[in-house]
Enzyme design. Sequence first.
Site, PDB file in Angstrom:
ATOM      1  N   SER A  93       0.862  -1.189   0.000  1.00 41.81           N
ATOM      2  CA  SER A  93       0.000   0.000   0.000  1.00 41.81           C
ATOM      3  C   SER A  93       0.895   1.236   0.000  1.00 41.81           C
ATOM      4  O   SER A  93       2.017   1.191   0.534  1.00 41.81           O
ATOM      5  CB  SER A  93      -0.880   0.015   1.257  1.00 41.81           C
ATOM      6  OG  SER A  93      -1.459   1.297   1.422  1.00 41.81           O
ATOM      7  N   TYR A 135      -1.284  -0.944  10.216  1.00 40.07           N
ATOM      8  CA  TYR A 135      -1.383  -1.256   8.785  1.00 40.07           C
ATOM      9  C   TYR A 135      -0.155  -0.733   8.018  1.00 40.07           C
ATOM     10  O   TYR A 135       0.422  -1.443   7.187  1.00 40.07           O
ATOM     11  CB  TYR A 135      -2.673  -0.634   8.256  1.00 40.07           C
ATOM     12  CG  TYR A 135      -3.013  -0.932   6.813  1.00 40.07           C
ATOM     13  CD1 TYR A 135      -3.537  -2.164   6.433  1.00 40.07           C
ATOM     14  CD2 TYR A 135      -2.862   0.045   5.823  1.00 40.07           C
ATOM     15  CE1 TYR A 135      -3.887  -2.424   5.109  1.00 40.07           C
ATOM     16  CE2 TYR A 135      -3.205  -0.200   4.504  1.00 40.07           C
ATOM     17  CZ  TYR A 135      -3.723  -1.436   4.151  1.00 40.07           C
ATOM     18  OH  TYR A 135      -4.064  -1.682   2.844  1.00 40.07           O
ATOM     19  N   LYS A 165       2.557  -2.944   5.976  1.00 37.52           N
ATOM     20  CA  LYS A 165       2.800  -2.746   4.537  1.00 37.52           C
ATOM     21  C   LYS A 165       4.251  -2.316   4.263  1.00 37.52           C
ATOM     22  O   LYS A 165       4.828  -2.704   3.235  1.00 37.52           O
ATOM     23  CB  LYS A 165       1.812  -1.731   3.966  1.00 37.52           C
ATOM     24  CG  LYS A 165       0.352  -2.213   3.986  1.00 37.52           C
ATOM     25  CD  LYS A 165       0.135  -3.478   3.192  1.00 37.52           C
ATOM     26  CE  LYS A 165      -1.340  -3.825   3.024  1.00 37.52           C
ATOM     27  NZ  LYS A 165      -1.547  -5.111   2.333  1.00 37.52           N
TER      28      LYS A 165
HETATM   29  P1  NAP Z   1     -11.369  -6.326   0.877  1.00 37.19           P
HETATM   30  O1  NAP Z   1     -12.313  -5.892  -0.161  1.00 37.19           O
HETATM   31  O2  NAP Z   1     -11.688  -6.078   2.313  1.00 37.19           O
HETATM   32  O3  NAP Z   1     -11.114  -7.905   0.649  1.00 37.19           O
HETATM   33  C1  NAP Z   1     -10.240  -8.576   1.519  1.00 37.19           C
HETATM   34  C2  NAP Z   1     -10.052  -9.991   1.051  1.00 37.19           C
HETATM   35  O4  NAP Z   1      -9.157 -10.636   1.954  1.00 37.19           O
HETATM   36  C3  NAP Z   1     -11.338 -10.805   1.055  1.00 37.19           C
HETATM   37  O5  NAP Z   1     -11.337 -11.682  -0.041  1.00 37.19           O
HETATM   38  C4  NAP Z   1     -11.223 -11.588   2.358  1.00 37.19           C
HETATM   39  O6  NAP Z   1     -11.885 -12.835   2.363  1.00 37.19           O
HETATM   40  C5  NAP Z   1      -9.742 -11.847   2.403  1.00 37.19           C
HETATM   41  N1  NAP Z   1      -9.311 -12.194   3.761  1.00 37.19           N
HETATM   42  C6  NAP Z   1      -9.550 -11.534   4.918  1.00 37.19           C
HETATM   43  N2  NAP Z   1      -8.977 -12.180   5.951  1.00 37.19           N
HETATM   44  C7  NAP Z   1      -8.382 -13.278   5.415  1.00 37.19           C
HETATM   45  C8  NAP Z   1      -7.609 -14.337   5.957  1.00 37.19           C
HETATM   46  N3  NAP Z   1      -7.339 -14.397   7.275  1.00 37.19           N
HETATM   47  N4  NAP Z   1      -7.162 -15.307   5.127  1.00 37.19           N
HETATM   48  C9  NAP Z   1      -7.435 -15.258   3.797  1.00 37.19           C
HETATM   49  N5  NAP Z   1      -8.143 -14.265   3.227  1.00 37.19           N
HETATM   50  C10 NAP Z   1      -8.588 -13.293   4.035  1.00 37.19           C
HETATM   51  O7  NAP Z   1      -9.925  -5.694   0.653  1.00 37.19           O
HETATM   52  P2  NAP Z   1      -9.299  -4.983  -0.632  1.00 37.19           P
HETATM   53  O8  NAP Z   1      -9.578  -3.547  -0.557  1.00 37.19           O
HETATM   54  O9  NAP Z   1      -9.664  -5.731  -1.849  1.00 37.19           O
HETATM   55  O10 NAP Z   1      -7.737  -5.158  -0.323  1.00 37.19           O
HETATM   56  C11 NAP Z   1      -6.966  -6.184  -0.897  1.00 37.19           C
HETATM   57  C12 NAP Z   1      -5.499  -5.917  -0.607  1.00 37.19           C
HETATM   58  O11 NAP Z   1      -5.135  -4.654  -1.139  1.00 37.19           O
HETATM   59  C13 NAP Z   1      -5.157  -5.851   0.871  1.00 37.19           C
HETATM   60  O12 NAP Z   1      -3.875  -6.389   1.093  1.00 37.19           O
HETATM   61  C14 NAP Z   1      -5.134  -4.367   1.158  1.00 37.19           C
HETATM   62  O13 NAP Z   1      -4.351  -4.050   2.266  1.00 37.19           O
HETATM   63  C15 NAP Z   1      -4.560  -3.858  -0.132  1.00 37.19           C
HETATM   64  N6  NAP Z   1      -4.851  -2.450  -0.391  1.00 37.19           N
HETATM   65  C16 NAP Z   1      -6.131  -2.015  -0.539  1.00 37.19           C
HETATM   66  C17 NAP Z   1      -6.362  -0.680  -0.791  1.00 37.19           C
HETATM   67  C18 NAP Z   1      -7.734  -0.120  -0.972  1.00 37.19           C
HETATM   68  O14 NAP Z   1      -7.873   1.102  -1.055  1.00 37.19           O
HETATM   69  N7  NAP Z   1      -8.772  -0.935  -1.055  1.00 37.19           N
HETATM   70  C19 NAP Z   1      -5.289   0.210  -0.873  1.00 37.19           C
HETATM   71  C20 NAP Z   1      -4.008  -0.268  -0.723  1.00 37.19           C
HETATM   72  C21 NAP Z   1      -3.795  -1.600  -0.493  1.00 37.19           C
HETATM   73  P3  NAP Z   1     -13.397 -12.966   2.960  1.00 37.19           P
HETATM   74  O15 NAP Z   1     -14.276 -12.349   1.917  1.00 37.19           O
HETATM   75  O16 NAP Z   1     -13.600 -14.424   3.097  1.00 37.19           O
HETATM   76  O17 NAP Z   1     -13.405 -12.217   4.238  1.00 37.19           O
END
Ligand code: NAP
Length: 315
Positions: free
Chosen positions: A209, A222, A226
Amino acid sequence: MATATAAAAAAAVSSPAAPRAAATARRGFVTFGGGASRSSPALRPGRGLSGVRTHVAAVEQAVAKDATKLDAPVVIVTGASRGIGKAIALALGKAGCKVLVNYARSSKEAEDVAKEIEAAGGEAITFGGDVSKEADVDSMMKAALDKWGTIDVLVNNAGITRDTLLMRMKKSQWQDVIDLNLTAVFLCTQAVTKVMMKKKKGIIINIASVVGVTGNVGQANYSAAKAGVIGFTKTVAREYASRNIIVNAVAPGYIASDMTAELGEDLMKKLVTTIPLGRLGEPEEVAGLVEFLALNPAANYITGQVLTIDGGMVM
Ligand code: NAP
């Protein structure tokens, strides 16, 4: 259902006839006299040479498709039931990869992702498991190996937030975020490198991130995790470069997903004013970058890098 369909597809491509047929096609041999061709309508009297050619082209196309499937990269995407992980799994699945769709709780959503990949002609299985737990990671690797015999690409995507100011942060909020966003990356990477080292080939993409680079108020846990992922990526890239294992981090800014929806509309409106491009990113945009790193030969000389995709927030 998705698993059953994938099993049938795998059985079809791994049937002893398929490699033989693929090899025959590669060598440019097509048999006119025997086997299935003999009963083909295209070869019945009165069809003429053009009918035969059409039939041969169709057979060659089908054989080439089977051969491509046999060579298709095997990919594990953690946290692929929703958001960015889902978009990555779909992009790679539709590009022809065999995809293990990992999730923690959302089994229905994960099944839907697998079904969508299969509907596009790809292969997918789902795996429910907590990737911060070593036993679950081992079972996940085994599931991919049992199904497809190898692993070519790992996308460490699963992540959570537990935002609060440092002065209020409980040890459990710190630990939960470190466990999934950093320790899980260590566990999955260590497990997969055992497979990749033997073949002297592999690609690992860690979803970090921009806050791992800049820090962010309310995200000590967080941003520490990261930043750890970024340091980890560079170290693993150095350790495994001689084994032809390529390791990079993708650092998104604010991307539209359940994670950012948690922040609420008012805060999001304020945050958007800090993004030069003036909007949130889409999961598909992150998936496009991951697809490039995972599949495009032009990415073969990129390792140990952090690629930001953030509408210009960090520059
Ligand atoms: P999200 O929509 O909240 O989805 C999270 C995913 O992780 C879901 O598929 C969830 O599965 C899975 N998960 C949660 N706990 C888990 C565990 N213990 N074991 C295996 N899977 C698990 O998140 P997102 O926004 O797509 O983020 C994805 C990645 O991008 C993350 O690493 C996040 O830090 C990074 N990121 C996101 C953003 C942003 O703005 N969204 C920005 C920078 C980085 P379930 O559905 O089964 O809970």
